[in-house]
Design an enzyme around this catalytic site. Structure first.
Site, PDB file in Angstrom:
ATOM      1  N   LYS A 231       0.750  -1.359   0.048  1.00 35.96           N
ATOM      2  CA  LYS A 231       0.087   0.197  -0.025  1.00 35.96           C
ATOM      3  C   LYS A 231       0.823   1.116   0.078  1.00 35.96           C
ATOM      4  O   LYS A 231       2.204   1.360   0.278  1.00 35.96           O
ATOM      5  CB  LYS A 231      -1.052  -0.163   1.190  1.00 35.96           C
ATOM      6  CG  LYS A 231      -2.130  -1.127   1.053  1.00 35.96           C
ATOM      7  CD  LYS A 231      -3.175  -0.777   2.170  1.00 35.96           C
ATOM      8  CE  LYS A 231      -4.246  -1.808   1.902  1.00 35.96           C
ATOM      9  NZ  LYS A 231      -5.197  -1.897   2.790  1.00 35.96           N
ATOM     10  N   ARG A 265      -3.435 -10.158   5.558  1.00 35.72           N
ATOM     11  CA  ARG A 265      -3.984 -10.214   4.267  1.00 35.72           C
ATOM     12  C   ARG A 265      -3.046  -9.502   3.230  1.00 35.72           C
ATOM     13  O   ARG A 265      -2.699  -8.468   3.169  1.00 35.72           O
ATOM     14  CB  ARG A 265      -5.329  -9.391   4.027  1.00 35.72           C
ATOM     15  CG  ARG A 265      -6.097  -9.252   2.544  1.00 35.72           C
ATOM     16  CD  ARG A 265      -7.232  -8.270   2.765  1.00 35.72           C
ATOM     17  NE  ARG A 265      -7.889  -8.263   1.609  1.00 35.72           N
ATOM     18  CZ  ARG A 265      -7.845  -7.408   0.743  1.00 35.72           C
ATOM     19  NH1 ARG A 265      -6.795  -6.570   0.588  1.00 35.72           N
ATOM     20  NH2 ARG A 265      -8.829  -7.571  -0.461  1.00 35.72           N
TER      21      ARG A 265
END
Length: 286
Positions: A231, A265
């Protein structure tokens, strides 16, 4: 099944009668059934591509596969319920047929999509909106008796970047979890996983503030899912790209595990599995 009391941390999930032990952290592999997810390496826009990626992730040790047919990247285009269902259900059906032991998580904020996927054989509902974008979601989860991933976000993918304003991000997220879990528990939902929502209505500094205090969520006695994989909070700080953010992802995943994450995740299963294994060795030899 373990009960979620202050003195007994809930460490199992019931996925259609299958108990999943989270006392040793597990890895969730991301399979995006969209053409526009932020990390190109996660895009699997055909059934064949999704099956191939699923086989790879399962062979690498993933316990869960998280399937998303609606891109939740910032400013993502809205798609219809029918488009989301058309992308998702053929993949769910193919995975259930080919990998009947795989635990499938469905990344959707729409209760109708969630219900159709569970009926097709999926197991877990992963809702980025915590029920805020579909008033029927909580009741649907309760009726389906499906484990529910409760994530914190403000607004929606179109507006969330403009809403990343907090006096104290940890306290706001903690209070949000407390109230939402109260609502879910009143409906009979007990299999709840908490996701602080890194990158969703949060600037990088908010993400690091949450990660720094991640262990304080333990007082809620519910499993924690951490999704920081590739991210912006990683690659923008390192002046690189999502494609070159695996090392930074592993660093933050390792910190998350130390601070109590029960599920990672990720886009890269092998690296996450290795982090889990090495930290378990450290723990077992302490």
């Amino acid at each position: 099944m373990a009960k979620d009391t202050f003195f007994h941390k809930k460490a199992t999930l019931n996925a259609r009668g299958r108990l999943i032990d989270l006392s040793i952290p597990k890895v969730m592999g991301i399979i995006n059934l969209t053409p526009d997810s932020f990390y190109a390496g996660s895009r699997q826009p055909t059934v064949a591509a999704a099956l191939q990626q699923a086989e790879k992730m399962l062979s690498e040790g993933a316990t869960f596969l998280d399937l998303g047919a609606y891109s939740s990247r910032p400013n993502a285009d809205d798609i219809s319920l029918q488009q989301e269902t058309d992308r998702l259900l053929p993949v769910v059906e193919a995975l259930v047929s080919k990998f009947p032991d795989a635990i499938l998580s469905i990344d959707t904020f729409r209760s109708q999509v969630a219900e159709a996927a569970i009926q097709a054989g999926a197991h877990i509902i992963n809702d980025i909106s915590g029920g805020d974008l579909d008033k029927n979601m909580f009741a649907t989860v309760a009726r389906l008796k499906a484990p529910y991933i409760l994530m914190h976000m403000k607004g929606n993918p179109k507006t969330m970047n403009q809403l990343a304003v907090y006096d104290d991000v940890f306290t706001e997220v903690f209070d949000y979890f407390t109230e939402k879990y109260r609502q879910l528990k009143a409906l009979g939902v007990t299999d709840v996983i908490l996701d602080p929502g890194f990158g969703f209505a949060k600037k990088p500094e908010h993400g690091y503030a949450l990660l720094n205090r991640l262990e304080e969520f333990r007082v809620l006695q519910l499993p924690l899912l951490v999704g920081v994989s590739r991210k912006r909070m990683i690659y923008a700080q390192l002046n690189t790209t999502a494609e070159d953010a695996l090392n930074g992802t592993t660093v933050l995943n390792t910190i998350a595990l130390i601070k109590g994450a029960g599920i990672l995740r990720v886009h890269d299963v092998t690296a996450a599995i290795q982090a889990v294994k090495l930290l378990q060795l450290l723990k077992n030899n302490s």
